[in-house]
Design a protein around this motif. Structure first.
Motif, short mmCIF file in Angstrom:
data_model
loop_
_atom_site.label_atom_id
_atom_site.label_comp_id
_atom_site.label_asym_id
_atom_site.label_seq_id
_atom_site.Cartn_x
_atom_site.Cartn_y
_atom_site.Cartn_z
N LEU A 1 0.83 -1.21 0.00
CA LEU A 1 0.00 0.00 0.00
C LEU A 1 0.86 1.26 0.00
O LEU A 1 0.52 2.26 -0.65
CB LEU A 1 -0.93 0.00 1.20
CG LEU A 1 -2.06 -1.04 1.17
CD1 LEU A 1 -2.78 -1.09 2.52
CD2 LEU A 1 -3.05 -0.73 0.05
N ALA A 2 1.98 1.21 0.72
CA ALA A 2 2.90 2.35 0.71
C ALA A 2 3.46 2.59 -0.69
O ALA A 2 3.65 3.74 -1.11
CB ALA A 2 4.03 2.11 1.71
N ALA A 3 3.69 1.51 -1.43
CA ALA A 3 4.17 1.64 -2.82
C ALA A 3 3.10 2.27 -3.70
O ALA A 3 3.42 3.04 -4.62
CB ALA A 3 4.58 0.28 -3.35
N VAL A 4 1.84 1.96 -3.45
CA VAL A 4 0.74 2.58 -4.19
C VAL A 4 0.76 4.09 -3.96
O VAL A 4 0.60 4.88 -4.90
CB VAL A 4 -0.61 1.97 -3.78
CG1 VAL A 4 -1.78 2.73 -4.43
CG2 VAL A 4 -0.67 0.50 -4.17
N ALA A 5 0.95 4.50 -2.71
CA ALA A 5 1.02 5.93 -2.40
C ALA A 5 2.21 6.58 -3.10
O ALA A 5 2.09 7.67 -3.67
CB ALA A 5 1.11 6.12 -0.89
N GLU B 1 -7.42 1.21 10.39
CA GLU B 1 -6.04 1.12 10.88
C GLU B 1 -5.04 1.34 9.76
O GLU B 1 -4.04 2.06 9.94
CB GLU B 1 -5.81 -0.23 11.55
CG GLU B 1 -4.47 -0.35 12.25
CD GLU B 1 -4.33 -1.65 13.03
OE1 GLU B 1 -3.20 -1.97 13.41
OE2 GLU B 1 -5.36 -2.32 13.27
N ALA B 2 -5.29 0.75 8.60
CA ALA B 2 -4.39 0.92 7.46
C ALA B 2 -4.35 2.38 7.02
O ALA B 2 -3.28 2.94 6.74
CB ALA B 2 -4.81 0.03 6.30
N ALA B 3 -5.52 3.03 6.96
CA ALA B 3 -5.57 4.43 6.55
C ALA B 3 -4.88 5.33 7.56
O ALA B 3 -4.25 6.32 7.19
CB ALA B 3 -7.02 4.86 6.36
N ARG B 4 -4.97 4.97 8.84
CA ARG B 4 -4.28 5.75 9.88
C ARG B 4 -2.76 5.60 9.77
O ARG B 4 -2.01 6.56 9.95
CB ARG B 4 -4.76 5.30 11.26
CG ARG B 4 -4.12 6.05 12.42
CD ARG B 4 -4.67 5.57 13.75
NE ARG B 4 -4.47 4.14 13.95
CZ ARG B 4 -3.32 3.60 14.36
NH1 ARG B 4 -2.25 4.37 14.58
NH2 ARG B 4 -3.22 2.30 14.53
N LEU B 5 -2.31 4.40 9.44
CA LEU B 5 -0.88 4.13 9.34
C LEU B 5 -0.27 4.71 8.07
O LEU B 5 0.96 4.92 8.02
CB LEU B 5 -0.63 2.62 9.38
CG LEU B 5 -0.91 1.94 10.72
CD1 LEU B 5 -0.87 0.42 10.57
CD2 LEU B 5 0.08 2.39 11.78
N LEU B 6 -1.09 4.96 7.06
CA LEU B 6 -0.59 5.44 5.76
C LEU B 6 -1.30 6.74 5.37
O LEU B 6 -2.11 6.77 4.45
CB LEU B 6 -0.80 4.38 4.69
CG LEU B 6 -0.02 3.07 4.89
CD1 LEU B 6 -0.56 1.98 3.97
CD2 LEU B 6 1.47 3.30 4.64
N PRO B 7 -1.01 7.83 6.07
CA PRO B 7 -1.75 9.08 5.82
C PRO B 7 -1.51 9.69 4.45
O PRO B 7 -2.29 10.54 4.01
CB PRO B 7 -1.22 10.01 6.93
CG PRO B 7 0.12 9.45 7.30
CD PRO B 7 -0.01 7.97 7.14
N ARG B 8 -0.46 9.25 3.74
CA ARG B 8 -0.19 9.80 2.41
C ARG B 8 -0.97 9.08 1.32
O ARG B 8 -0.96 9.51 0.17
CB ARG B 8 1.31 9.71 2.11
CG ARG B 8 2.18 10.60 3.00
CD ARG B 8 3.64 10.44 2.65
NE ARG B 8 3.87 10.75 1.23
CZ ARG B 8 4.85 10.21 0.50
NH1 ARG B 8 5.66 9.31 1.04
NH2 ARG B 8 4.99 10.56 -0.76
N LEU B 9 -1.65 8.00 1.66
CA LEU B 9 -2.42 7.25 0.69
C LEU B 9 -3.91 7.56 0.86
O LEU B 9 -4.43 7.51 1.97
CB LEU B 9 -2.19 5.75 0.87
CG LEU B 9 -2.97 4.80 -0.06
CD1 LEU B 9 -2.62 5.07 -1.52
CD2 LEU B 9 -2.67 3.35 0.31
N THR B 10 -4.57 7.88 -0.25
CA THR B 10 -6.02 8.08 -0.21
C THR B 10 -6.72 6.74 -0.36
O THR B 10 -6.47 6.00 -1.32
CB THR B 10 -6.47 9.03 -1.33
OG1 THR B 10 -5.87 10.32 -1.12
CG2 THR B 10 -7.98 9.18 -1.34
#
Length: 303
Positions: free
Chosen positions: A139-143, A163-172
């Protein structure tokens, strides 16, 4: 028209639909009598007249099965179309080569149409699949690739989505089908609480889509859908809500025109500018698409 140039003069974007050709590839999820009407080809040529008749001028084509061959095919469909403005495709998020795979998709013919990635999380047995370390890395790679991530989850998976959205704030994160609420049963909680928690994060967006097939398919009404539509409207607000038809899956319960008319009725109390957000601007902003021509999109008319 490219993914960055959606023709939106009529003011309606369908941000979620599918196509498939069973002569090219089976859709193994279409099994059983309940979904038997879907066991046929549904091509862009079938959708186009229905979309145009409902005032839709641009769409987002979304993946259906988790295999690498489908996304390049969808990119080619978009490149040859004056309707599809973006593609939400698939890649293996758990692969160590996910960054390279995303770059390869972008380099393919039609790669400029790739706007997001999706995985059939709803079919994963692990309710916390989204927060596995290998998935979070993907998911971080997607961002990093500048793409968004579409969430197709069931209510019990919404906690992991949060939880995933909280951990990856740069990803929509885009919640498809409002998180599949239990409309047929009439229950609001715990789905509504989980949706509100997800919506509390600024990097989340929701699709007003897929609701007719979560209702009683034989006798649903707009009023059956209203408590769930009102919940996501209140939780996300018009600037983080976008219309999607979920065609052709919606045909299990409604025609294309009935789906868009229901969405218009559910948003009739909004101000004109707010309706423009739901029917046009949220999709443009979220998926990185822009207007063509000088005419600003008109408000989506109410049924």
């Amino acid at each position: 028209m490219t993914a960055m140039e959606a023709n939106t003069d009529e003011g309606v974007i369908d941000a979620h639909h599918h196509v498939w050709d069973l002569s090219v590839r089976d859709q193994e999820w279409i099994t059983g009598p309940e979904v038997a009407p879907l066991r046929r080809d549904f091509l862009l040529a079938d959708l186009k007249p229905e979309a145009r008749a409902s005032g839709v001028t641009a769409t987002v084509l979304v993946q259906t099965i988790d295999i690498p061959e489908e996304t390049p095919e969808f990119l080619a469909v978009a490149a040859d179309s004056d309707l599809v403005a973006g593609v939400v495709g698939w890649t293996d998020l758990t692969s160590p080569d996910v960054t390279r795979a995303l770059a390869a998709l972008r380099e393919r013919p039609g790669g400029e149409y790739l706007v997001g990635i999706r995985h059939q999380v709803q079919g994963e047995s692990d309710p916390r699949w989204l927060v596995r370390p290998d998935v979070l890395r993907g998911l971080a790679a997607v961002a990093e690739a500048g793409l968004v991530y579409d969430l197709v989850v069931r209510p019990h998976q919404l906690a992991a989505a949060h939880e995933a959205a909280r951990l990856l704030p740069r990803l929509t994160f885009v919640l498809d089908h409002a998180g599949k609420p239990p409309i047929a049963s009439g229950e609001l909680r715990p789905w509504a609480d989980a949706v509100r928690l997800l919506a509390s994060l600024p990097n989340t967006v929701c699709k007003l889509s897929g609701m007719v097939t979560e209702a009683d398919r034989d006798r649903w009404s707009v009023e059956d859908l209203r408590p769930y539509a009102d919940t996501v409207l209140d939780a996300f607000g018009p600037r983080r809500l976008m219309f999607g038809s979920d065609w052709p899956v919606c045909r299990l319960a409604a025609t294309y025109a009935e789906v868009i008319d229901a969405a218009r009725e559910l948003t009739a109390a909004l101000q004109p500018a707010e309706r423009r957000e739901v029917f046009t601007r949220t999709a443009l902003r979220t998926y990185g698409m822009t207007f063509t021509g000088s005419q600003a999109p008109q408000e989506a008319p109410c049924a």
